[in-house]
Motif scaffolding. Structure first.
Motif, PDB file in Angstrom:
ATOM      1  N   LEU A 113      40.490 120.486 -84.816  1.00  0.00           N
ATOM      2  CA  LEU A 113      40.039 120.352 -83.436  1.00  0.00           C
ATOM      3  C   LEU A 113      40.793 119.190 -82.781  1.00  0.00           C
ATOM      4  CD1 LEU A 113      36.227 120.849 -84.031  1.00  0.00           C
ATOM      5  CD2 LEU A 113      37.670 122.325 -82.618  1.00  0.00           C
ATOM      6  N   VAL A 114      41.430 119.487 -81.656  1.00  0.00           N
ATOM      7  CA  VAL A 114      42.251 118.509 -80.947  1.00  0.00           C
ATOM      8  C   VAL A 114      41.550 118.126 -79.648  1.00  0.00           C
ATOM      9  CG1 VAL A 114      44.482 118.104 -79.847  1.00  0.00           C
ATOM     10  CG2 VAL A 114      44.343 119.493 -81.927  1.00  0.00           C
ATOM     11  N   ASP A 115      41.507 116.846 -79.352  1.00  0.00           N
ATOM     12  CA  ASP A 115      40.842 116.362 -78.147  1.00  0.00           C
ATOM     13  C   ASP A 115      41.602 116.818 -76.897  1.00  0.00           C
ATOM     14  OD1 ASP A 115      39.622 114.904 -76.099  1.00  0.00           O
ATOM     15  OD2 ASP A 115      39.337 113.133 -77.344  1.00  0.00           O
ATOM     16  N   VAL A 116      40.926 117.588 -76.043  1.00  0.00           N
ATOM     17  CA  VAL A 116      41.512 118.027 -74.767  1.00  0.00           C
ATOM     18  C   VAL A 116      40.587 117.628 -73.619  1.00  0.00           C
ATOM     19  CG1 VAL A 116      42.884 119.911 -75.741  1.00  0.00           C
ATOM     20  CG2 VAL A 116      40.510 120.344 -75.039  1.00  0.00           C
ATOM     21  N   THR A 117      39.822 116.560 -73.813  1.00  0.00           N
ATOM     22  CA  THR A 117      38.901 116.090 -72.789  1.00  0.00           C
ATOM     23  C   THR A 117      39.648 115.902 -71.463  1.00  0.00           C
ATOM     24  OG1 THR A 117      37.577 114.964 -74.456  1.00  0.00           O
ATOM     25  CG2 THR A 117      37.288 114.262 -72.173  1.00  0.00           C
ATOM     26  N   GLY A 118      39.095 116.450 -70.405  1.00  0.00           N
ATOM     27  CA  GLY A 118      39.701 116.328 -69.085  1.00  0.00           C
ATOM     28  C   GLY A 118      40.615 117.463 -68.708  1.00  0.00           C
ATOM     29  N   ALA A 119      40.943 118.345 -69.643  1.00  0.00           N
ATOM     30  CA  ALA A 119      41.794 119.495 -69.322  1.00  0.00           C
ATOM     31  C   ALA A 119      41.054 120.431 -68.374  1.00  0.00           C
ATOM     32  CB  ALA A 119      42.187 120.235 -70.596  1.00  0.00           C
ATOM     33  N   PRO A 120      41.778 121.211 -67.559  1.00  0.00           N
ATOM     34  CA  PRO A 120      41.114 122.133 -66.630  1.00  0.00           C
ATOM     35  C   PRO A 120      40.196 123.106 -67.363  1.00  0.00           C
ATOM     36  CG  PRO A 120      43.456 121.941 -66.119  1.00  0.00           C
ATOM     37  CD  PRO A 120      43.251 121.240 -67.420  1.00  0.00           C
ATOM     38  N   GLU A 121      39.060 123.394 -66.750  1.00  0.00           N
ATOM     39  CA  GLU A 121      38.115 124.349 -67.325  1.00  0.00           C
ATOM     40  C   GLU A 121      38.693 125.763 -67.249  1.00  0.00           C
ATOM     41  OE1 GLU A 121      35.178 123.810 -68.804  1.00  0.00           O
ATOM     42  OE2 GLU A 121      35.272 121.637 -68.554  1.00  0.00           O
ATOM     43  N   ILE A 122      38.359 126.574 -68.251  1.00  0.00           N
ATOM     44  CA  ILE A 122      38.877 127.940 -68.343  1.00  0.00           C
ATOM     45  C   ILE A 122      37.676 128.885 -68.367  1.00  0.00           C
ATOM     46  CG2 ILE A 122      40.297 129.526 -69.717  1.00  0.00           C
ATOM     47  CD1 ILE A 122      41.506 126.951 -71.017  1.00  0.00           C
ATOM     48  N   PRO A 123      37.736 130.000 -67.640  1.00  0.00           N
ATOM     49  CA  PRO A 123      36.622 130.956 -67.684  1.00  0.00           C
ATOM     50  C   PRO A 123      36.319 131.391 -69.117  1.00  0.00           C
ATOM     51  CG  PRO A 123      38.107 131.500 -65.886  1.00  0.00           C
ATOM     52  CD  PRO A 123      38.777 130.422 -66.683  1.00  0.00           C
ATOM     53  N   LEU A 124      35.059 131.726 -69.352  1.00  0.00           N
ATOM     54  CA  LEU A 124      34.574 131.978 -70.699  1.00  0.00           C
ATOM     55  C   LEU A 124      34.375 133.452 -70.989  1.00  0.00           C
ATOM     56  CD1 LEU A 124      31.845 129.186 -70.923  1.00  0.00           C
ATOM     57  CD2 LEU A 124      34.192 129.098 -71.761  1.00  0.00           C
ATOM     58  N   TYR A 125      34.693 133.828 -72.220  1.00  0.00           N
ATOM     59  CA  TYR A 125      34.285 135.120 -72.767  1.00  0.00           C
ATOM     60  C   TYR A 125      32.950 134.985 -73.491  1.00  0.00           C
ATOM     61  CZ  TYR A 125      38.479 138.018 -72.020  1.00  0.00           C
ATOM     62  OH  TYR A 125      39.476 138.773 -71.477  1.00  0.00           O
ATOM     63  N   VAL A 126      32.768 133.851 -74.192  1.00  0.00           N
ATOM     64  CA  VAL A 126      31.546 133.627 -74.981  1.00  0.00           C
ATOM     65  C   VAL A 126      31.242 132.125 -74.984  1.00  0.00           C
ATOM     66  CG1 VAL A 126      30.387 133.910 -77.213  1.00  0.00           C
ATOM     67  CG2 VAL A 126      32.152 135.549 -76.523  1.00  0.00           C
ATOM     68  N   ALA A 127      29.967 131.797 -74.991  1.00  0.00           N
ATOM     69  CA  ALA A 127      29.543 130.407 -75.184  1.00  0.00           C
ATOM     70  C   ALA A 127      28.246 130.400 -75.963  1.00  0.00           C
ATOM     71  CB  ALA A 127      29.361 129.700 -73.844  1.00  0.00           C
ATOM     72  N   ASP A 128      27.990 129.318 -76.657  1.00  0.00           N
ATOM     73  CA  ASP A 128      26.698 129.135 -77.314  1.00  0.00           C
ATOM     74  C   ASP A 128      26.404 127.648 -77.359  1.00  0.00           C
ATOM     75  OD1 ASP A 128      24.334 129.578 -79.030  1.00  0.00           O
ATOM     76  OD2 ASP A 128      25.271 131.524 -79.367  1.00  0.00           O
ATOM     77  N   SER A 129      25.140 127.286 -77.136  1.00  0.00           N
ATOM     78  CA  SER A 129      24.762 125.882 -77.108  1.00  0.00           C
ATOM     79  C   SER A 129      23.405 125.707 -77.776  1.00  0.00           C
ATOM     80  CB  SER A 129      24.717 125.376 -75.657  1.00  0.00           C
ATOM     81  OG  SER A 129      23.935 126.233 -74.846  1.00  0.00           O
ATOM     82  N   PHE A 130      23.118 124.468 -78.149  1.00  0.00           N
ATOM     83  CA  PHE A 130      21.889 124.176 -78.890  1.00  0.00           C
ATOM     84  C   PHE A 130      21.593 122.688 -78.778  1.00  0.00           C
ATOM     85  CE2 PHE A 130      25.681 124.688 -81.476  1.00  0.00           C
ATOM     86  CZ  PHE A 130      25.849 123.429 -82.019  1.00  0.00           C
ATOM     87  N   LEU A 131      20.325 122.339 -78.931  1.00  0.00           N
ATOM     88  CA  LEU A 131      19.930 120.940 -78.922  1.00  0.00           C
ATOM     89  C   LEU A 131      20.180 120.347 -80.307  1.00  0.00           C
ATOM     90  CD1 LEU A 131      18.548 118.552 -77.454  1.00  0.00           C
ATOM     91  CD2 LEU A 131      16.381 119.388 -78.392  1.00  0.00           C
TER      92      LEU A 131
END
Length: 255
Positions: free
Chosen positions: A13-31
């Motif tokens: 995993l490479v840090d790309v913080t601040g790169a332009p956002e890209i539309p998503l095909y899939v996402a998943d999130s959790f607390l």
């Protein structure tokens, strides 16, 4: 804490913080609370199944192992894993927003979803729907189908209790397969409640205990519905179910 963003390059995993956002095909999130998550493996499994459905053919095992290894073991966070439209796999490490035990609802003006069974592509439209509800003094919007029946919330799923047990919209009500709802269904069954899939209009929910469930807040009691039905609030049941749900949080596995 700032939001950190990492992109999988095939080996790390490479840090790309601040790169332009890209539309998503899939996402998943959790607390993620001090290294513990409710149903973590189920979130990974749903992400993998959705990515396959969206056409990803390469294996995800190494990426998901790297995600697990990279997640902090302290702090209250709300990470998200993504598959972008360019086929990139990403991890966002985000601070969790303020958490709540109750929620105010409003009826959505429309259903903007184009991929109702996949979490990711519709996130911008659903966030806009929630923002519209917030202008009415609500926290989230309730999406209705063409017949005026409850399908989903813009960022949460809806379930309700009656004397007959737990109810939720039926499978044919197109929506994301909620990990949190699956967990609550199991808790209800273990507690001796019947679990039924039931169509309901807002009017059908007059005087009912209505709950909003998602991976961020867990279980919240809907205390009011703007220009909608009057709702019943059972503080004892809310406290019990929130405790039962929180007890299911498990330490992240070692990657």
């Amino acid at each position: 804490m700032d939001v950190l963003r990492f992109r999988w390059n095939g080996s790390e995993l490479v840090d790309v913080t601040g790169a332009p956002e890209i539309p998503l095909y899939v996402a998943d999130s959790f607390l993620l609370n001090d290294g513990k998550v409710v149903a973590y493996q189920r979130h990974l499994d749903r992400f993998a199944a959705s990515a396959e459905f969206q056409g990803l053919v390469r294996p995800l095992d190494d990426f998901l192992s790297a995600v697990t290894a990279s997640l902090p073991r302290t702090g209250k966070l709300f990470p998200r894993i993504d598959l972008t439209e360019r086929g990139e796999l990403e991890l966002h490490i985000r601070p969790a927003p303020e958490l709540h035990e109750t929620i105010v609802l409003a009826t959505a003006s429309l259903d903007p979803r184009v991929e109702p069974t996949i979490k990711g592509p519709d996130i911008p439209a659903l966030n806009a729907l929630r923002a519209e509800a917030q202008t009415q003094g609500a926290d989230d919007a309730v999406i209705l189908d063409a017949q005026g029946r409850v399908v989903d919330g813009s960022t949460t799923c809806l379930i309700w209790f009656t004397e007959g047990g737990l109810h939720l919209p039926p499978a044919e009500a197109l929506r994301v397969n909620s990990v949190s709802v699956a967990v609550v269904r199991e808790l209800a069954a273990q507690g001796g409640f019947s679990v039924s899939e039931t169509w309901a209009t807002p009017a059908d929910l007059e005087g009912v205990e209505l709950y909003a469930v998602n991976a961020l807040h867990g279980i919240r009691s809907a205390v009011s519905w703007v220009n909608g039905p009057s709702l019943s609030v059972n503080e004892e049941r809310l406290a019990h179910w929130r405790q039962q749900y929180d007890l299911l949080a498990e330490e992240l596995p070692e990657a």
